[in-house]
Design a protein around this motif. Sequence first.
Motif, PDB file in Angstrom:
ATOM      1  N   LEU A  51       0.820  -1.211   0.000  1.00 14.30           N
ATOM      2  CA  LEU A  51       0.000   0.000   0.000  1.00 14.30           C
ATOM      3  C   LEU A  51       0.851   1.257   0.000  1.00 14.30           C
ATOM      4  O   LEU A  51       0.518   2.239  -0.677  1.00 14.30           O
ATOM      5  CB  LEU A  51      -0.949  -0.013   1.197  1.00 14.30           C
ATOM      6  CG  LEU A  51      -2.054  -1.075   1.154  1.00 14.30           C
ATOM      7  CD1 LEU A  51      -2.846  -1.057   2.457  1.00 14.30           C
ATOM      8  CD2 LEU A  51      -2.958  -0.886  -0.044  1.00 14.30           C
ATOM      9  N   GLN A  52       1.962   1.236   0.722  1.00 12.59           N
ATOM     10  CA  GLN A  52       2.866   2.386   0.707  1.00 12.59           C
ATOM     11  C   GLN A  52       3.466   2.603  -0.689  1.00 12.59           C
ATOM     12  O   GLN A  52       3.631   3.737  -1.109  1.00 12.59           O
ATOM     13  CB  GLN A  52       3.987   2.187   1.723  1.00 12.59           C
ATOM     14  CG  GLN A  52       3.560   2.397   3.146  1.00 12.59           C
ATOM     15  CD  GLN A  52       4.692   2.159   4.119  1.00 12.59           C
ATOM     16  OE1 GLN A  52       5.816   1.851   3.736  1.00 12.59           O
ATOM     17  NE2 GLN A  52       4.405   2.296   5.408  1.00 12.59           N
ATOM     18  N   SER A  53       3.773   1.521  -1.388  1.00 14.54           N
ATOM     19  CA  SER A  53       4.342   1.661  -2.726  1.00 14.54           C
ATOM     20  C   SER A  53       3.315   2.224  -3.708  1.00 14.54           C
ATOM     21  O   SER A  53       3.667   2.932  -4.640  1.00 14.54           O
ATOM     22  CB  SER A  53       4.883   0.323  -3.234  1.00 14.54           C
ATOM     23  OG  SER A  53       3.827  -0.574  -3.512  1.00 14.54           O
ATOM     24  N   LEU A  54       2.040   1.940  -3.493  1.00 15.93           N
ATOM     25  CA  LEU A  54       0.994   2.486  -4.355  1.00 15.93           C
ATOM     26  C   LEU A  54       0.768   3.973  -4.114  1.00 15.93           C
ATOM     27  O   LEU A  54       0.465   4.721  -5.044  1.00 15.93           O
ATOM     28  CB  LEU A  54      -0.325   1.734  -4.142  1.00 15.93           C
ATOM     29  CG  LEU A  54      -0.404   0.313  -4.653  1.00 15.93           C
ATOM     30  CD1 LEU A  54      -1.761  -0.288  -4.302  1.00 15.93           C
ATOM     31  CD2 LEU A  54      -0.173   0.264  -6.154  1.00 15.93           C
ATOM     32  N   MET A  55       0.920   4.395  -2.874  1.00 15.13           N
ATOM     33  CA  MET A  55       0.637   5.782  -2.509  1.00 15.13           C
ATOM     34  C   MET A  55       1.815   6.720  -2.689  1.00 15.13           C
ATOM     35  O   MET A  55       1.630   7.925  -2.653  1.00 15.13           O
ATOM     36  CB  MET A  55       0.141   5.848  -1.077  1.00 15.13           C
ATOM     37  CG  MET A  55      -1.180   5.191  -0.863  1.00 15.13           C
ATOM     38  SD  MET A  55      -1.680   5.383   0.838  1.00 15.13           S
ATOM     39  CE  MET A  55      -3.252   4.553   0.784  1.00 15.13           C
ATOM     40  N   GLY A  56       2.960   6.201  -2.866  1.00 17.51           N
ATOM     41  CA  GLY A  56       4.052   7.161  -2.967  1.00 17.51           C
ATOM     42  C   GLY A  56       5.264   6.526  -3.410  1.00 17.51           C
ATOM     43  O   GLY A  56       6.277   6.679  -3.716  1.00 17.51           O
TER      44      GLY A  56
END
Length: 56
Positions: A51-56
């Motif tokens: 999820l962190q890789s998707l958001m930023g």
Amino acid sequence: MIAARLQELLSPLVYNQLGYDQLGLRSPILGLPLMMAAVLTLHNLAVELFLQSLMG
């Protein structure tokens, strides 16, 4: 960083388990509840990182 910390925490338990297996004994340390906790922790970590890789 997180993976290294998990490895640091779990490696002694895994090596301890191997010692019990070589003696033909059942280790009380790595029971099903602890293994499930480790798997769920790794799963939650993977989801969080994804999820962190998707958001930023």
